[in-house]
Design a protein around this motif. Structure first.
Motif, PDB file in Angstrom:
ATOM      1  N   ASN A  54       0.818  -1.206   0.000  1.00 48.32           N
ATOM      2  CA  ASN A  54       0.000   0.000   0.000  1.00 48.32           C
ATOM      3  C   ASN A  54       0.860   1.269   0.000  1.00 48.32           C
ATOM      4  OD1 ASN A  54       0.747   0.638   2.635  1.00 48.32           O
ATOM      5  ND2 ASN A  54      -1.105  -0.204   3.543  1.00 48.32           N
ATOM      6  N   PHE A  55       0.197   2.399  -0.142  1.00 48.63           N
ATOM      7  CA  PHE A  55       0.891   3.676  -0.278  1.00 48.63           C
ATOM      8  C   PHE A  55       1.731   4.007   0.957  1.00 48.63           C
ATOM      9  CE2 PHE A  55       0.862   8.333   0.244  1.00 48.63           C
ATOM     10  CZ  PHE A  55       1.598   8.671  -0.876  1.00 48.63           C
ATOM     11  N   ARG A  56       1.222   3.740   2.149  1.00 49.70           N
ATOM     12  CA  ARG A  56       1.966   4.060   3.371  1.00 49.70           C
ATOM     13  C   ARG A  56       3.208   3.186   3.513  1.00 49.70           C
ATOM     14  NH1 ARG A  56      -2.924   5.429   4.012  1.00 49.70           N
ATOM     15  NH2 ARG A  56      -3.515   7.338   5.034  1.00 49.70           N
ATOM     16  N   GLU A  57       3.116   1.938   3.093  1.00 51.64           N
ATOM     17  CA  GLU A  57       4.283   1.062   3.140  1.00 51.64           C
ATOM     18  C   GLU A  57       5.340   1.522   2.136  1.00 51.64           C
ATOM     19  OE1 GLU A  57       5.425  -3.674   2.822  1.00 51.64           O
ATOM     20  OE2 GLU A  57       3.341  -3.055   2.587  1.00 51.64           O
ATOM     21  N   LYS A  58       4.894   1.919   0.959  1.00 48.58           N
ATOM     22  CA  LYS A  58       5.835   2.447  -0.038  1.00 48.58           C
ATOM     23  C   LYS A  58       6.508   3.716   0.476  1.00 48.58           C
ATOM     24  CE  LYS A  58       3.288   0.707  -4.019  1.00 48.58           C
ATOM     25  NZ  LYS A  58       2.458   1.096  -5.167  1.00 48.58           N
ATOM     26  N   SER A  59       5.739   4.562   1.142  1.00 51.47           N
ATOM     27  CA  SER A  59       6.307   5.791   1.711  1.00 51.47           C
ATOM     28  C   SER A  59       7.333   5.475   2.792  1.00 51.47           C
ATOM     29  CB  SER A  59       5.199   6.665   2.298  1.00 51.47           C
ATOM     30  OG  SER A  59       4.318   7.083   1.295  1.00 51.47           O
ATOM     31  N   ALA A  60       7.057   4.458   3.597  1.00 52.35           N
ATOM     32  CA  ALA A  60       8.011   4.066   4.639  1.00 52.35           C
ATOM     33  C   ALA A  60       9.295   3.524   4.004  1.00 52.35           C
ATOM     34  CB  ALA A  60       7.382   3.020   5.566  1.00 52.35           C
ATOM     35  N   THR A  98       7.760  11.048  -2.820  1.00 51.60           N
ATOM     36  CA  THR A  98       6.351  11.003  -2.430  1.00 51.60           C
ATOM     37  C   THR A  98       5.458  11.528  -3.539  1.00 51.60           C
ATOM     38  OG1 THR A  98       6.974  11.252  -0.106  1.00 51.60           O
ATOM     39  CG2 THR A  98       4.691  11.740  -0.677  1.00 51.60           C
ATOM     40  N   ILE A  99       5.901  12.564  -4.217  1.00 50.99           N
ATOM     41  CA  ILE A  99       5.122  13.095  -5.347  1.00 50.99           C
ATOM     42  C   ILE A  99       5.016  12.035  -6.443  1.00 50.99           C
ATOM     43  CG2 ILE A  99       5.151  14.792  -7.225  1.00 50.99           C
ATOM     44  CD1 ILE A  99       6.341  16.781  -5.147  1.00 50.99           C
ATOM     45  N   ILE A 100       6.113  11.366  -6.733  1.00 55.65           N
ATOM     46  CA  ILE A 100       6.101  10.317  -7.753  1.00 55.65           C
ATOM     47  C   ILE A 100       5.210   9.158  -7.321  1.00 55.65           C
ATOM     48  CG2 ILE A 100       7.523   8.588  -8.927  1.00 55.65           C
ATOM     49  CD1 ILE A 100       9.794  10.697  -8.894  1.00 55.65           C
ATOM     50  N   LEU A 101       5.337   8.737  -6.062  1.00 60.90           N
ATOM     51  CA  LEU A 101       4.486   7.659  -5.563  1.00 60.90           C
ATOM     52  C   LEU A 101       3.012   8.041  -5.600  1.00 60.90           C
ATOM     53  CD1 LEU A 101       6.414   6.274  -2.452  1.00 60.90           C
ATOM     54  CD2 LEU A 101       6.016   5.121  -4.618  1.00 60.90           C
ATOM     55  N   SER A 102       2.711   9.284  -5.245  1.00 64.05           N
ATOM     56  CA  SER A 102       1.323   9.748  -5.271  1.00 64.05           C
ATOM     57  C   SER A 102       0.760   9.740  -6.684  1.00 64.05           C
ATOM     58  CB  SER A 102       1.213  11.157  -4.694  1.00 64.05           C
ATOM     59  OG  SER A 102       1.524  11.150  -3.334  1.00 64.05           O
ATOM     60  N   THR A 111       0.078   6.047  -7.678  1.00 63.70           N
ATOM     61  CA  THR A 111      -0.854   5.292  -6.851  1.00 63.70           C
ATOM     62  C   THR A 111      -2.278   5.776  -7.112  1.00 63.70           C
ATOM     63  OG1 THR A 111       0.846   5.112  -5.150  1.00 63.70           O
ATOM     64  CG2 THR A 111      -1.404   4.637  -4.478  1.00 63.70           C
ATOM     65  N   PRO A 112      -3.205   4.846  -7.345  1.00 67.42           N
ATOM     66  CA  PRO A 112      -4.597   5.259  -7.531  1.00 67.42           C
ATOM     67  C   PRO A 112      -5.132   5.987  -6.296  1.00 67.42           C
ATOM     68  CG  PRO A 112      -4.313   2.926  -8.039  1.00 67.42           C
ATOM     69  CD  PRO A 112      -3.028   3.408  -7.467  1.00 67.42           C
ATOM     70  N   LYS A 113      -6.043   6.907  -6.525  1.00 69.94           N
ATOM     71  CA  LYS A 113      -6.572   7.712  -5.431  1.00 69.94           C
ATOM     72  C   LYS A 113      -7.266   6.852  -4.379  1.00 69.94           C
ATOM     73  CE  LYS A 113      -8.923  11.929  -4.419  1.00 69.94           C
ATOM     74  NZ  LYS A 113      -9.222  13.228  -4.916  1.00 69.94           N
ATOM     75  N   SER A 114      -7.821   5.726  -4.773  1.00 72.80           N
ATOM     76  CA  SER A 114      -8.511   4.853  -3.814  1.00 72.80           C
ATOM     77  C   SER A 114      -7.549   4.268  -2.777  1.00 72.80           C
ATOM     78  CB  SER A 114      -9.220   3.719  -4.555  1.00 72.80           C
ATOM     79  OG  SER A 114      -8.270   2.917  -5.242  1.00 72.80           O
ATOM     80  N   GLU A 115      -6.262   4.154  -3.110  1.00 74.90           N
ATOM     81  CA  GLU A 115      -5.272   3.629  -2.171  1.00 74.90           C
ATOM     82  C   GLU A 115      -4.660   4.711  -1.288  1.00 74.90           C
ATOM     83  OE1 GLU A 115      -2.285   1.142  -3.845  1.00 74.90           O
ATOM     84  OE2 GLU A 115      -3.701   0.130  -5.174  1.00 74.90           O
TER      85      GLU A 115
END
Length: 141
Positions: free
Chosen positions: A2-8, A58-62, A65-69
Motif C-alpha cells: 500500500n501507499f503508506r508502506e511504499k512511503s516508509a 512522495t510526489i512520484i508515488l502519489s 498510486t490510484p486515489k482509492s489507495e
C-alpha cells in the motif's frame, strides 16, 4: 504494497543513503567531525538532500498510486504508526541518555553533537523499520 508502506520504504532508503554518507564522511576524517561550521554545513546539506528525495519520491508515488489507495489513515495505520513511534522513543531515550549522561565526561563539542544526531537518525530508522515490519507481517494492534 500500500501507499503508506511504499512511503516508509522511501523514507528508509533515503535516510540510509543520506546519513550513511554523512556518518561515513565523519568516520573518514571529514572536518565536520571536529569543527562546528563544517558539521552544520554538511549535516544541513545532507538533511536537505534527504528531504528533497522524500518530497520528490512522495510526489512520484502519489502520481503512480490510484486515489482509492491514498485514502486517509484508518485505525490500523494509526496503530502501526503509534507502535513505531513508541519503540523509536525508547531507542532515542537510550541514545540521549548516553549523550547526556556518559559522553560529557569523555567527549565534548562536535563529537558529542554527532553522537546525538546519530541517536536521532537511528531512532527514526527504527520507527520506519517497525512500520515496515508491521505492514509486512500484518500487525493489527
Amino acid at each position: 504494497m500500500n501507499f503508506r508502506e511504499k512511503s516508509a520504504w522511501l523514507n528508509v532508503l533515503a535516510m540510509l543513503a543520506a546519513y550513511s554518507l554523512y556518518f561515513g564522511l565523519i568516520i573518514a576524517g571529514h572536518p565536520a567531525g571536529r569543527e562546528v561550521f563544517p558539521m552544520l554545513w554538511l549535516f544541513g546539506s545532507i538533511a536537505l538532500a534527504h528531504a528533497a528525495i522524500v518530497i520528490v519520491g512522495t510526489i512520484i508515488l502519489s502520481a503512480q498510486t490510484p486515489k482509492s489507495e491514498r485514502v486517509r489513515a484508518d485505525e490500523r495505520d494509526r496503530a502501526i504508526r503509534r507502535r513505531g513511534a513508541t519503540i523509536a522513543y525508547y531507542v532515542l531515550l537510550a541514545g540521549m541518555m548516553v549523550v547526556g549522561v556518559y559522553l560529557p565526561f569523555v567527549e565534548q563539542g562536535v563529537p558529542l553533537a554527532n553522537t546525538g544526531l546519530f541517536a536521532i537518525v537511528l531512532a527514526e530508522l527504527v520507527n520506519s523499520a517497525v512500520v515496515l515490519i508491521s505492514y509486512r507481517r500484518g500487525w493489527h494492534g
